[in-house]
Motif scaffolding. Structure first.
Motif, short mmCIF file in Angstrom:
data_model
loop_
_atom_site.label_atom_id
_atom_site.label_comp_id
_atom_site.label_asym_id
_atom_site.label_seq_id
_atom_site.Cartn_x
_atom_site.Cartn_y
_atom_site.Cartn_z
N MET A 1 0.83 -1.21 0.00
CA MET A 1 0.00 0.00 0.00
C MET A 1 0.86 1.26 0.00
O MET A 1 0.60 2.21 -0.75
CB MET A 1 -0.93 -0.01 1.23
CG MET A 1 -2.02 -1.05 1.17
SD MET A 1 -3.07 -1.02 2.64
CE MET A 1 -3.74 0.63 2.55
N LEU A 2 1.91 1.28 0.83
CA LEU A 2 2.80 2.44 0.86
C LEU A 2 3.54 2.60 -0.47
O LEU A 2 3.78 3.73 -0.93
CB LEU A 2 3.80 2.31 2.01
CG LEU A 2 3.22 2.43 3.42
CD1 LEU A 2 4.30 2.20 4.46
CD2 LEU A 2 2.57 3.79 3.63
N GLY A 3 3.92 1.47 -1.07
CA GLY A 3 4.59 1.54 -2.36
C GLY A 3 3.68 2.09 -3.44
O GLY A 3 4.12 2.87 -4.30
N TRP A 4 2.41 1.71 -3.40
CA TRP A 4 1.44 2.21 -4.38
C TRP A 4 1.26 3.72 -4.22
O TRP A 4 1.24 4.48 -5.19
CB TRP A 4 0.12 1.48 -4.20
CG TRP A 4 -0.96 1.92 -5.15
CD1 TRP A 4 -0.83 2.15 -6.49
CD2 TRP A 4 -2.31 2.22 -4.82
NE1 TRP A 4 -2.03 2.54 -7.03
CE2 TRP A 4 -2.96 2.59 -6.02
CE3 TRP A 4 -3.05 2.16 -3.66
CZ2 TRP A 4 -4.30 2.94 -6.08
CZ3 TRP A 4 -4.40 2.51 -3.70
CH2 TRP A 4 -5.02 2.89 -4.90
N LEU B 1 12.52 -2.03 -0.91
CA LEU B 1 12.79 -2.90 -2.05
C LEU B 1 11.83 -2.64 -3.20
O LEU B 1 12.21 -2.66 -4.38
CB LEU B 1 12.71 -4.36 -1.60
CG LEU B 1 13.11 -5.42 -2.62
CD1 LEU B 1 14.58 -5.25 -3.01
CD2 LEU B 1 12.89 -6.82 -2.04
N GLN B 2 10.57 -2.38 -2.84
CA GLN B 2 9.59 -2.09 -3.88
C GLN B 2 9.91 -0.79 -4.61
O GLN B 2 9.75 -0.69 -5.84
CB GLN B 2 8.19 -2.02 -3.27
CG GLN B 2 7.10 -1.90 -4.31
CD GLN B 2 5.72 -1.96 -3.70
OE1 GLN B 2 5.57 -2.15 -2.51
NE2 GLN B 2 4.70 -1.79 -4.52
N LEU B 3 10.38 0.22 -3.89
CA LEU B 3 10.76 1.48 -4.53
C LEU B 3 11.95 1.27 -5.48
O LEU B 3 11.99 1.84 -6.57
CB LEU B 3 11.11 2.52 -3.47
CG LEU B 3 9.95 3.04 -2.62
CD1 LEU B 3 10.47 4.07 -1.62
CD2 LEU B 3 8.85 3.64 -3.48
N VAL B 4 12.90 0.45 -5.05
CA VAL B 4 14.07 0.18 -5.90
C VAL B 4 13.66 -0.59 -7.15
O VAL B 4 14.11 -0.29 -8.26
CB VAL B 4 15.13 -0.60 -5.10
CG1 VAL B 4 16.28 -1.03 -6.00
CG2 VAL B 4 15.67 0.25 -3.96
N LEU B 5 12.79 -1.58 -6.97
CA LEU B 5 12.33 -2.37 -8.12
C LEU B 5 11.50 -1.53 -9.08
O LEU B 5 11.59 -1.71 -10.31
CB LEU B 5 11.52 -3.58 -7.64
CG LEU B 5 12.30 -4.67 -6.89
CD1 LEU B 5 11.34 -5.70 -6.32
CD2 LEU B 5 13.30 -5.34 -7.81
N SER B 6 10.71 -0.63 -8.55
CA SER B 6 9.86 0.20 -9.41
C SER B 6 10.70 1.14 -10.27
O SER B 6 10.33 1.45 -11.40
CB SER B 6 8.87 1.00 -8.56
OG SER B 6 9.55 1.94 -7.74
N GLN B 7 11.84 1.59 -9.73
CA GLN B 7 12.73 2.44 -10.52
C GLN B 7 13.27 1.70 -11.73
O GLN B 7 13.48 2.29 -12.79
CB GLN B 7 13.88 2.95 -9.65
CG GLN B 7 13.46 3.96 -8.60
CD GLN B 7 14.62 4.42 -7.74
OE1 GLN B 7 15.72 3.86 -7.80
NE2 GLN B 7 14.40 5.44 -6.91
N THR B 8 13.48 0.39 -11.56
CA THR B 8 13.95 -0.42 -12.70
C THR B 8 12.81 -0.71 -13.67
O THR B 8 13.00 -0.64 -14.90
CB THR B 8 14.54 -1.75 -12.18
OG1 THR B 8 15.58 -1.47 -11.24
CG2 THR B 8 15.12 -2.57 -13.32
N GLU B 9 11.63 -1.03 -13.13
CA GLU B 9 10.50 -1.38 -13.98
C GLU B 9 10.00 -0.19 -14.80
O GLU B 9 9.56 -0.36 -15.94
CB GLU B 9 9.35 -1.91 -13.10
CG GLU B 9 9.58 -3.28 -12.51
CD GLU B 9 9.50 -4.38 -13.56
OE1 GLU B 9 8.72 -4.24 -14.51
OE2 GLU B 9 10.24 -5.37 -13.42
N ILE B 10 10.07 0.99 -14.20
CA ILE B 10 9.48 2.17 -14.85
C ILE B 10 10.24 2.57 -16.12
O ILE B 10 9.73 3.33 -16.95
CB ILE B 10 9.41 3.34 -13.85
CG1 ILE B 10 8.25 4.26 -14.20
CG2 ILE B 10 10.72 4.12 -13.80
CD1 ILE B 10 7.89 5.23 -13.10
#
Length: 308
Positions: free
Chosen positions: A117-120, A197-206
């Protein structure tokens, strides 16, 4: 069929590791202090395997301290004697095992849901806020577990002194087991880890092509984050679930003493037979293993259904 064989192989390795770890004290402890002995260790492992084959024969050592009063006419004096009682392991430990599992599983679910939820929410904010959130999460992750425990306990006591309202039981008593505060404390560190970890992964996915293609179609940022970015990062997060379970189990070792919890750690750290330690660890490890595999399977099926 291949997946079933792989899971059974992992389960076998888990059981073997637990038995080998449970017998380690026999390798170190001798009659006159620390004395390394592979022979004694092998005998302990063999004895544990034999006794685990018949669960009804497993026993639990109960340590008690009795007071002895010297009879008259000797001067009145008191003497405390440590005694060990041996009782059947089952059904004595079921309540303790269930209580520990409830704490671990609720904390696991709370940490995972809170992190997602915080990552979203963070993905919907401007990039500057997301960078600040990443730095704050790195700072909080560096803090020790005891810091969060003391802060939460002090906050509950302070609120009670100021308002007379007890938000949650800060310590476990014989009548009221503490659940809410241990769950909150257990879930903080895993939630921070998963959020970072989710913030780091999202930077790669985006930066991937499918995000660029979705934006070129005119899809809103919230739609891209929820329907594409979040689902892919959750799939990547599932790889780290075994580490989260291990992190929770390591935390509960400290929390049992600080919250006076009636869990299995105090039994594991006391003088017990190797087969008793192994049985208790298996009763905790097997449900956690099943939950991790179930969550991974659910995420995988959801990803396949969305792709098709």
């Amino acid at each position: 069929m291949r997946k079933v064989i792989l899971n059974l192989h992992q389960l076998f390795l888990l059981c073997s590791s637990i038995i080998l770890i449970a017998a380690v004290p026999s390798f170190l402890a001798g009659d006159d202090g620390i004395e390394f002995s592979l022979l004694r260790y092998g005998e302990s492992v063999a004895g544990a395997l034999k006794n685990l084959a018949s669960p009804d024969s497993l026993t639990l050592y109960i340590h008690s301290q009795n007071m002895i009063i010297e009879p008259m006419p000797v001067n009145l004096s008191y003497e405390f004697v440590n005694e060990i009682y041996e009782i059947p392991l089952f059904p004595e430990v079921w309540d303790i095992v269930i209580y520990t599992l409830i704490l671990l599983l609720i904390s696991f679910a709370a940490a995972f849901i809170l992190a997602v939820m915080l990552g979203w929410i963070a993905e919907l904010l401007p990039s500057s806020f997301k960078k600040a959130a990443l730095r704050i999460s790195e700072l909080l992750e560096a803090l020790p577990d005891l810091f969060f425990v003391f802060c939460i306990q002090l906050a509950v006591v302070w609120i009670y002194k100021k308002t007379g309202f007890l938000a949650a039981n800060p310590f476990t008593s014989s009548r009221e087991p503490s659940i809410l505060l241990p769950v909150i404390t257990l879930s903080i560190v895993p939630a921070i880890y998963l959020f970072r970890l989710q913030l780091v992964l999202s930077q790669t996915e985006i930066e991937k092509d499918y995000i660029t293609f979705a934006r070129s179609k005119g899809l809103s940022n919230s739609h891209i984050v929820f329907h594409h970015l979040l689902k892919n990062t959750i799939s990547e997060l599932s790889i780290h679930l075994p580490f989260i379970m291990l992190l929770l189990f390591s935390q509960i070792i400290i929390l049992e003493y600080l919250f006076n919890l009636n869990g299995i750690i105090q039994i594991l750290l006391s003088e017990q037979p190797a087969e008793t330690r192994a049985a208790l660890l298996m009763l905790i490890a097997f449900p956690l293993f099943a939950v991790v595999k179930g969550v991974k399977l659910f995420i995988k099926k959801e990803r396949i259904s969305n792709a098709s």
